[in-house]
Write a protein that holds these residues in place. Structure first.
Motif, mmCIF file in Angstrom:
data_model
loop_
_atom_site.group_PDB
_atom_site.id
_atom_site.type_symbol
_atom_site.label_atom_id
_atom_site.label_comp_id
_atom_site.label_asym_id
_atom_site.label_seq_id
_atom_site.Cartn_x
_atom_site.Cartn_y
_atom_site.Cartn_z
ATOM 1 N N SER A 9 0.834 -1.211 0.000
ATOM 2 C CA SER A 9 0.000 0.000 0.000
ATOM 3 C C SER A 9 0.864 1.255 0.000
ATOM 4 O O SER A 9 0.340 2.357 -0.106
ATOM 5 C CB SER A 9 -0.891 0.015 1.246
ATOM 6 N N TYR A 32 -0.982 -4.663 3.435
ATOM 7 C CA TYR A 32 -1.016 -3.295 3.957
ATOM 8 C C TYR A 32 -1.180 -3.387 5.459
ATOM 9 O O TYR A 32 -1.529 -4.465 5.982
ATOM 10 C CB TYR A 32 -2.158 -2.492 3.323
ATOM 11 N N PRO A 36 -5.181 0.452 2.662
ATOM 12 C CA PRO A 36 -4.840 -0.178 1.385
ATOM 13 C C PRO A 36 -4.905 0.790 0.208
ATOM 14 O O PRO A 36 -4.486 0.463 -0.898
ATOM 15 C CB PRO A 36 -5.925 -1.264 1.241
#
Ligand SMILES: NC(=O)c1ccc[n+]([C@@H]2O[C@H](COP(=O)([O-])OP(=O)(O)OC[C@H]3O[C@@H](n4cnc5c(N)ncnc54)[C@H](OP(=O)(O)O)[C@@H]3O)[C@@H](O)[C@H]2O)c1
Length: 278
Positions: A9, A32, A36
């Motif tokens: 991410s 992540y 995200p």
């Protein structure tokens, strides 16, 4: 080939993830921690949590792992916990592509080659947690693994494929749009690398057999001032608002002024192209 991008991410990780996703040869998963972003298919995972890390890793069984995780002031936890968990799961067949930094150089003066010694900053230094954690990570990886590529980068810049820019440029744009000045050091020399070129380099090292430490970026080096001046010019902003910052800021005392990277090795051994800011 099963590829897992930890930190997918992030600024660089999301560019790597997107690039790898577009390759039909790669079966890509990504993680992540808190956000995200636009990537809706990422897995939420705290790499510092041993049980969830282990569960995730055993489900994915990647052939290649990309470590594009960063946590600034908690970087030491990422190494002592997260990276350590990863090392206990990697098999000799699994390649690790680890993203590192020019902060690992604290002695002498750049440009540095891959063979130059790395060093730690004094504990009280404002950047010591991040820099020293990266040094520790590199030492751990080179001691414990054989199947790895450590890609070192200077400051990363540019818009990634998801439209995300580096914070330095975002802050400059915000200042210039308000008619405020922005100041940068002219005595600190770096190798600036475009985020998409670095993502391309990571993808190349996911698929190639090259191992060891590689410096990334173009041959050209620049000071922060010169670089940001060109950036402002390129983005169409008033360069009259750019100033040279004081050269006596405390944080830089123990860091070499020139931490540029010699990038001949990667240029010689790959066909990668790293753009320069013109
Ligand atoms: N940016 C630079 O100029 C630069 C220069 C040289 C080297 N590097 C290296 O390049 C890599 C990527 O940097 P970046 O700028 O893309 O960083 P970034 O944008 O800050 O992204 C960091 C990533 O790490 C994730 N993360 C943080 N703590 C985590 C944890 N405990 N468990 C799981 N994920 C965690 C974040 O997740 P969430 O966002 O979801 O919380 C995010 O995906 C790092 O290894 C960094 O050291 C960066």
């Amino acid at each position: 080939m099963k590829v897992c991008v930890f930190g997918a991410s992030g600024y660089l990780g999301s560019a790597v993830y997107q690039l790898a996703k577009n390759d039909p040869e790669m079966d890509v998963s990504g993680t992540y921690l808190e956000d995200p972003g636009e990537l809706t298919d990422l897995h939420k995972l705290d790499v510092n949590e041993p049980e969830s890390f282990s569960g995730f890793y055993k489900t994915m069984q990647p052939d290649v792992v990309v470590w594009s995780v960063m946590s600034g002031s908690y970087e030491d936890e990422l190494i002592n916990e997260g990276l350590f968990h990863l090392l206990t799961h990697l098999t000799p067949e699994t390649k690790l592509v680890y993203l590192s930094t020019d902060f690992v150089f604290t002695d002498g003066n750049g440009p540095y080659t891959e063979a130059d010694p790395t060093g730690k900053l004094p504990d009280e230094h404002v950047w010591s947690t991040y820099a020293n954690a990266k040094v520790k990570a590199e030492r751990l990886i080179t001691k414990e693994l054989t199947n790895y590529a450590i890609l070192r980068a200077g400051p990363i810049y540019g818009k990634n494929s998801l439209g995300k820019r580096d914070e330095r440029t975002e802050e400059m744009i915000a200042a210039l749009e308000r008619g405020k000045t922005a100041a940068y050091r002219d005595d600190l020399i770096r190798t600036f690398v475009h985020v998409e070129d670095l993502a391309d380099a990571v993808k190349t090292f996911i698929s190639n057999d090259r191992k060891g430490i590689y410096h990334t970026g173009p041959k050209q080096k620049a000071s922060y001032y010169t670089f940001m001046y060109k950036m402002a010019e390129q983005l169409g902003y008033n360069t009259g608002l750019l100033e040279k910052a004081s050269e006596t800021e405390l944080p830089d005392e123990e860091v070499p002024k020139n931490t540029a990277l010699t990038t001949e090795k990667i240029a010689k051994e790959t066909n990668l192209h790293f753009r320069t800011m013109n």
